[in-house]
Design an enzyme around this catalytic site. Structure first.
Site, PDB file in Angstrom:
ATOM      1  CE1 TYR A   1       5.238   6.990  -3.486  1.00  0.00           C
ATOM      2  CE2 TYR A   1       7.189   7.431  -4.812  1.00  0.00           C
ATOM      3  CZ  TYR A   1       6.132   6.615  -4.484  1.00  0.00           C
ATOM      4  OH  TYR A   1       5.964   5.406  -5.124  1.00  0.00           O
TER       5      TYR A   1
ATOM      6  CB  ALA B   1      -0.913  -0.002   1.217  1.00  0.00           C
TER       7      ALA B   1
HETATM    8  P1  NAD Z   1      -2.160   2.172  -6.585  1.00  0.00           P
HETATM    9  O1  NAD Z   1      -2.532   3.535  -6.158  1.00  0.00           O
HETATM   10  O2  NAD Z   1      -2.787   1.642  -7.843  1.00  0.00           O
HETATM   11  O3  NAD Z   1      -2.459   1.119  -5.416  1.00  0.00           O
HETATM   12  C1  NAD Z   1      -2.164   1.388  -4.070  1.00  0.00           C
HETATM   13  C2  NAD Z   1      -3.199   0.687  -3.217  1.00  0.00           C
HETATM   14  O4  NAD Z   1      -2.898   0.978  -1.840  1.00  0.00           O
HETATM   15  C3  NAD Z   1      -4.626   1.175  -3.493  1.00  0.00           C
HETATM   16  O5  NAD Z   1      -5.464   0.080  -3.717  1.00  0.00           O
HETATM   17  C4  NAD Z   1      -4.979   1.920  -2.218  1.00  0.00           C
HETATM   18  O6  NAD Z   1      -6.367   1.877  -1.909  1.00  0.00           O
HETATM   19  C5  NAD Z   1      -4.140   1.187  -1.178  1.00  0.00           C
HETATM   20  N1  NAD Z   1      -3.981   2.005   0.019  1.00  0.00           N
HETATM   21  C6  NAD Z   1      -3.691   3.325   0.080  1.00  0.00           C
HETATM   22  N2  NAD Z   1      -3.722   3.747   1.350  1.00  0.00           N
HETATM   23  C7  NAD Z   1      -4.028   2.685   2.129  1.00  0.00           C
HETATM   24  C8  NAD Z   1      -4.215   2.510   3.529  1.00  0.00           C
HETATM   25  N3  NAD Z   1      -4.104   3.529   4.372  1.00  0.00           N
HETATM   26  N4  NAD Z   1      -4.543   1.287   3.978  1.00  0.00           N
HETATM   27  C9  NAD Z   1      -4.678   0.248   3.113  1.00  0.00           C
HETATM   28  N5  NAD Z   1      -4.517   0.360   1.777  1.00  0.00           N
HETATM   29  C10 NAD Z   1      -4.201   1.574   1.288  1.00  0.00           C
HETATM   30  O7  NAD Z   1      -0.563   2.155  -6.697  1.00  0.00           O
HETATM   31  P2  NAD Z   1       0.446   1.186  -7.475  1.00  0.00           P
HETATM   32  O8  NAD Z   1       0.951   1.908  -8.661  1.00  0.00           O
HETATM   33  O9  NAD Z   1      -0.123  -0.163  -7.668  1.00  0.00           O
HETATM   34  O10 NAD Z   1       1.642   1.146  -6.425  1.00  0.00           O
HETATM   35  C11 NAD Z   1       1.796   0.131  -5.461  1.00  0.00           C
HETATM   36  C12 NAD Z   1       3.065   0.392  -4.669  1.00  0.00           C
HETATM   37  O11 NAD Z   1       4.171   0.503  -5.566  1.00  0.00           O
HETATM   38  C13 NAD Z   1       3.029   1.717  -3.904  1.00  0.00           C
HETATM   39  O12 NAD Z   1       3.695   1.551  -2.666  1.00  0.00           O
HETATM   40  C14 NAD Z   1       3.808   2.656  -4.798  1.00  0.00           C
HETATM   41  O13 NAD Z   1       4.359   3.724  -4.085  1.00  0.00           O
HETATM   42  C15 NAD Z   1       4.855   1.723  -5.342  1.00  0.00           C
HETATM   43  N6  NAD Z   1       5.461   2.157  -6.604  1.00  0.00           N
HETATM   44  C16 NAD Z   1       4.730   2.272  -7.750  1.00  0.00           C
HETATM   45  C17 NAD Z   1       5.359   2.669  -8.926  1.00  0.00           C
HETATM   46  C18 NAD Z   1       4.628   2.775 -10.241  1.00  0.00           C
HETATM   47  O14 NAD Z   1       5.254   3.081 -11.248  1.00  0.00           O
HETATM   48  N7  NAD Z   1       3.333   2.523 -10.298  1.00  0.00           N
HETATM   49  C19 NAD Z   1       6.720   2.977  -8.914  1.00  0.00           C
HETATM   50  C20 NAD Z   1       7.429   2.870  -7.727  1.00  0.00           C
HETATM   51  C21 NAD Z   1       6.792   2.440  -6.580  1.00  0.00           C
END
Ligand code: NAD
Length: 446
Positions: free
Chosen positions: A352, A288
């Site tokens: 972040y 998350a």
């Molecule tokens: P996303 O926003 O699609 O999914 C994140 C999920 O976390 C969502 O379903 C959201 O509801 C849940 N969430 C948020 N706050 C919460 C809380 N307080 N309690 C429980 N659940 C909660 O994001 P994503 O792109 O799938 O990213 C997933 C992870 O990967 C994140 O940690 C993000 O920072 C990291 N990340 C993503 C990328 C990218 O390119 N997409 C790059 C680097 C890191």
């Protein structure tokens, strides 16, 4: 999300233009499919050191054909694997040139280069330390030279951990590591046991895995892959995501837990749920995460607080609670999701970047302490991954993010998930304290 440029560049006209104009060439990557060979060709194995004897049997058990001398000029290799642990002086680095130079043009599309070394800090003398450290620059440069989706990694194997590298080699020498490139991985540096799974196709059979933020994006892909590998997945997300969460849990034959992980009582509720419903947990994936981007001068305190709470401090509290209650079972796995923004920093992401660098700190801080309990803690640091989060990024920045890496394309959620599944395997007990970037060797923070 669709990468229209990649679709164009693989069309007839597109191929021609890409070649003529020297444009980025995002080769479609070969990803893992059950039943398919691990590699697109045989592995050429070279070098002489602590690992050389064990490499052949490990590769063969993964279904990889092993060659020990170069074949005809027309031969394409699925992988080049070099045991550099025998290199004890800078002069002996010449062995790298002698092995790789003649075959660098013979690596197949989506092929693999893996160099095995001794952690410099474990070297017996200065010459060895220097030579082993040199492997890093060599391997990362090879990663940048390889074309057509091929990758290069360096694996530092602690003396004594020679028999604990199989899960790492199986991961790297397969389509599971499609978007991992130019990485330095350490095996055995924090101790740990590697337990061979009964089945390499279902290594997580009988395990219970908690995945936070599992209703969509990368979290949903993690749920898919851990379930594919045999785990019962508890998919956790905030109540507002309940409908999507149920869909993911149904798809993977898992269960749901609606919980805001930043709530004051979340760690206690989690402990209770895991204890009463599942008798404990084996794998915890802190996926998350949220962004609330603004330059620091313009950032409201709520944006700072919420990002730090979801992405870092709630995870520390959950870890503490699970360990204090004995809910995380022996041989447990804690896996964090950092970001290259936590390594390189990013404009508008002080909150972040701090939180994601903090995840790396969490791994550093606890690896030794947890090792004593047979638990590992590692993190992935994704680069540009094709999700809703990155689809919302403005076009120019999005295109830059997609192309500024050795693969000239973004990764897929499954690429992050496969890396997490490698950490989660019982056979990865000696993979502890690592932060592996899943970024196609992004130029950012390299
Ligand atoms: P996303 O926003 O699609 O999914 C994140 C999920 O976390 C969502 O379903 C959201 O509801 C849940 N969430 C948020 N706050 C919460 C809380 N307080 N309690 C429980 N659940 C909660 O994001 P994503 O792109 O799938 O990213 C997933 C992870 O990967 C994140 O940690 C993000 O920072 C990291 N990340 C993503 C990328 C990218 O390119 N997409 C790059 C680097 C890191």
């Amino acid at each position: 999300m669709t990468d229209r440029y990649q679709q164009f560049s693989t069309s007839g006209v597109g191929r021609l233009l890409v070649k003529r104009l020297g444009l980025p060439n995002p080769e479609p990557l070969r990803r893992y499919k059950p039943g398919e060979p691990a590699l697109p060709g045989p592995a050429l194995v070279g070098g002489a050191g602590r690992l050389a004897d064990g490499l052949g049997p490990v590769l063969k058990s993964a279904g990889i054909e092993v060659l020990t001398s170069a074949g005809a000029d027309t031969q394409k290799y699925g992988a080049l694997v070099f045991d550099a642990t025998g290199i004890t002086s800078p002069e002996q680095l010449r062995g790298l040139y002698d092995f790789f130079h003649p075959v660098m043009r013979s690596v197949a599309a989506s092929g693999r280069v893996v160099v095995l070394g001794t952690p410099p800090e474990a070297a017996k003398e200065q010459g060895e330390l220097i030579a082993q450290r040199a492997l890093e620059g060599f391997t990362r440069s090879v990663g940048k030279e390889l074309k057509r989706g091929a990758t290069a990694q360096l694996v530092y194997v602690q003396p004594g951990a020679e028999d604990k590298v199989e899960s790492t080699l199986r991961f790297l020498l397969s389509g599971k590591s499609a978007y991992v490139d130019g990485q330095v991985i350490r095996v055995g540096t924090h101790g740990g046991q590697a337990t061979e799974p009964e089945s390499w196709t279902a290594p997580l059979a009988g395990k219970v895995a908690l995945v936070t933020g599992a209703s969509r994006g990368i979290g949903a892909a993690i749920a898919d892959v851990l379930a594919r590998d045999g785990a019962h997945v508890i998919a956790l997300d905030i109540p507002a995501q309940g409908a999507d969460l149920a869909k993911v849990a149904n798809r993977v034959g898992g269960s749901t837990l609606q919980l805001d992980i930043t709530a004051a009582d979340a760690p206690a509720k989690l402990v209770e749920h895991l204890k009463t419903r599942h008798g404990g947990v084996d794998i915890v994936v802190h996926n998350a995460g949220i962004t609330r981007d603004k330059t620091l001068a313009n950032m409201k305190e709520g944006a700072w607080d919420s990002v730090l709470a979801v992405n870092l401090t709630s995870q520390l509290k959950v870890n503490d609670a699970l360990l204090a209650a004995g809910v995380l079972r022996d041989g447990g796995r804690i896996i964090g999701v950092s970001s290259i923004a936590g390594i390189a920093g990013n404009l508008g992401q002080t909150n972040y970047g701090a939180s994601k660098a903090g995840v790396i700190g969490m791994v550093n801080a606890y690896a030794d302490e947890y090792a004593a309990k047979g638990i590992t803690i590692n993190a992935v640091a994704p680069g540009f991954i094709e999700t809703k989060m990155t689809a919302a990024v403005p076009l120019f920045i999005r295109e830059a993010g997609r192309r500024m890496n050795s693969m000239s394309q973004g990764g897929l959620p499954v690429d992050v998930a496969e890396t997490i599944a490698w950490y989660a395997s019982p056979a990865s007990g000696a993979v502890n304290g690592n932060v592996v970037r899943v970024c196609g060797q992004s130029l950012l923070g390299a």
